[in-house]
Design a protein around this motif. Sequence first.
Motif, PDB file in Angstrom:
ATOM      1  N   PRO A  95       0.023  13.890  26.792  1.00 21.18           N
ATOM      2  CA  PRO A  95      -1.408  13.999  26.569  1.00 21.18           C
ATOM      3  C   PRO A  95      -2.116  14.963  27.595  1.00 21.18           C
ATOM      4  O   PRO A  95      -1.761  15.181  28.707  1.00 21.18           O
ATOM      5  N   VAL A  96      -2.886  15.698  27.007  1.00 20.61           N
ATOM      6  CA  VAL A  96      -3.977  16.767  27.871  1.00 20.61           C
ATOM      7  C   VAL A  96      -4.983  16.180  28.067  1.00 20.61           C
ATOM      8  O   VAL A  96      -5.624  16.237  26.828  1.00 20.61           O
ATOM      9  N   GLY A  97      -5.756  15.755  29.029  1.00 20.55           N
ATOM     10  CA  GLY A  97      -6.991  15.565  29.019  1.00 20.55           C
ATOM     11  C   GLY A  97      -7.300  13.991  28.425  1.00 20.55           C
ATOM     12  O   GLY A  97      -6.202  13.387  27.971  1.00 20.55           O
ATOM     13  N   GLY A  98      -8.533  13.707  28.451  1.00 21.77           N
ATOM     14  CA  GLY A  98      -8.910  12.415  27.875  1.00 21.77           C
ATOM     15  C   GLY A  98      -9.136  12.245  26.570  1.00 21.77           C
ATOM     16  O   GLY A  98      -9.198  13.323  25.687  1.00 21.77           O
ATOM     17  N   ALA A  99      -9.296  11.141  25.845  1.00 27.08           N
ATOM     18  CA  ALA A  99      -9.280  11.108  24.548  1.00 27.08           C
ATOM     19  C   ALA A  99     -10.929  11.448  24.068  1.00 27.08           C
ATOM     20  O   ALA A  99     -11.822  11.134  25.005  1.00 27.08           O
ATOM     21  N   TYR A 100     -11.450  11.830  22.978  1.00 29.08           N
ATOM     22  CA  TYR A 100     -12.535  12.035  22.547  1.00 29.08           C
ATOM     23  C   TYR A 100     -12.868  11.770  20.933  1.00 29.08           C
ATOM     24  O   TYR A 100     -11.924  11.635  20.524  1.00 29.08           O
ATOM     25  N   VAL A 101     -14.135  11.655  20.847  1.00 35.17           N
ATOM     26  CA  VAL A 101     -14.411  11.178  19.229  1.00 35.17           C
ATOM     27  C   VAL A 101     -14.792  12.499  18.562  1.00 35.17           C
ATOM     28  O   VAL A 101     -15.910  13.214  19.043  1.00 35.17           O
ATOM     29  N   LYS A 102     -14.207  12.499  17.431  1.00 31.39           N
ATOM     30  CA  LYS A 102     -14.613  13.749  16.546  1.00 31.39           C
ATOM     31  C   LYS A 102     -14.695  13.273  15.140  1.00 31.39           C
ATOM     32  O   LYS A 102     -13.568  12.498  14.633  1.00 31.39           O
ATOM     33  N   CYS A 107      -9.685  11.321  19.135  1.00 33.20           N
ATOM     34  CA  CYS A 107      -8.902  12.465  19.111  1.00 33.20           C
ATOM     35  C   CYS A 107      -8.347  12.644  20.561  1.00 33.20           C
ATOM     36  O   CYS A 107      -8.830  12.155  21.417  1.00 33.20           O
ATOM     37  N   ARG A 108      -7.163  13.492  20.709  1.00 30.64           N
ATOM     38  CA  ARG A 108      -6.571  13.958  22.002  1.00 30.64           C
ATOM     39  C   ARG A 108      -5.707  14.873  21.851  1.00 30.64           C
ATOM     40  O   ARG A 108      -5.029  15.239  21.026  1.00 30.64           O
ATOM     41  N   ALA A 109      -5.901  16.038  22.784  1.00 27.74           N
ATOM     42  CA  ALA A 109      -4.966  17.162  22.769  1.00 27.74           C
ATOM     43  C   ALA A 109      -3.624  16.794  23.542  1.00 27.74           C
ATOM     44  O   ALA A 109      -3.656  15.631  24.322  1.00 27.74           O
TER      45      ALA A 109
END
Length: 147
Positions: A95-102, A107-109
């Motif tokens: 995983p790269v960075g934290g989770a986000y909402v879209k 979502c997660r990179a």
Amino acid sequence: MLWSAVAVAAGLVVSGCSISFSPMSLFSSDDDVVTGSIPAKNPAPKSPSPLSPEHSAEDWRRAQAALATALDPQGNGASVGWDNPESKMKGSISPVGGAYVKDDQVCRAFLATNVTPGGQDWMQGSACKPSGGEWLVRDVKPWKKPA
């Protein structure tokens, strides 16, 4: 005269006889017709994996399980590896960075490695998970090492 035609038609319907005519039946047959205008090619089967065209369905199943574990926002954020001894393929998802909402999805990179008998490649992308659903890879492209 009209009544006799109606009587004949009614007689055919009642007796179970029928006449069938389809204009398209004139142009079809049971045999395949090859015209040569379009080459008869079977396209190469597409890989089920968005991470590598070399992945089999089983490779992708294993990589997908690693993806779900690695990207879980409740997880520890560590890389998760996968391997398939039968195909000799393996890799990892980080995983790269934290989770986000879209678009109402989590979502997660990520960064993915793919190790094949021919070498190793890196892919970067993002995946999203609808509520109650599975992680779906939204975009992925080859990773370019920072200079």
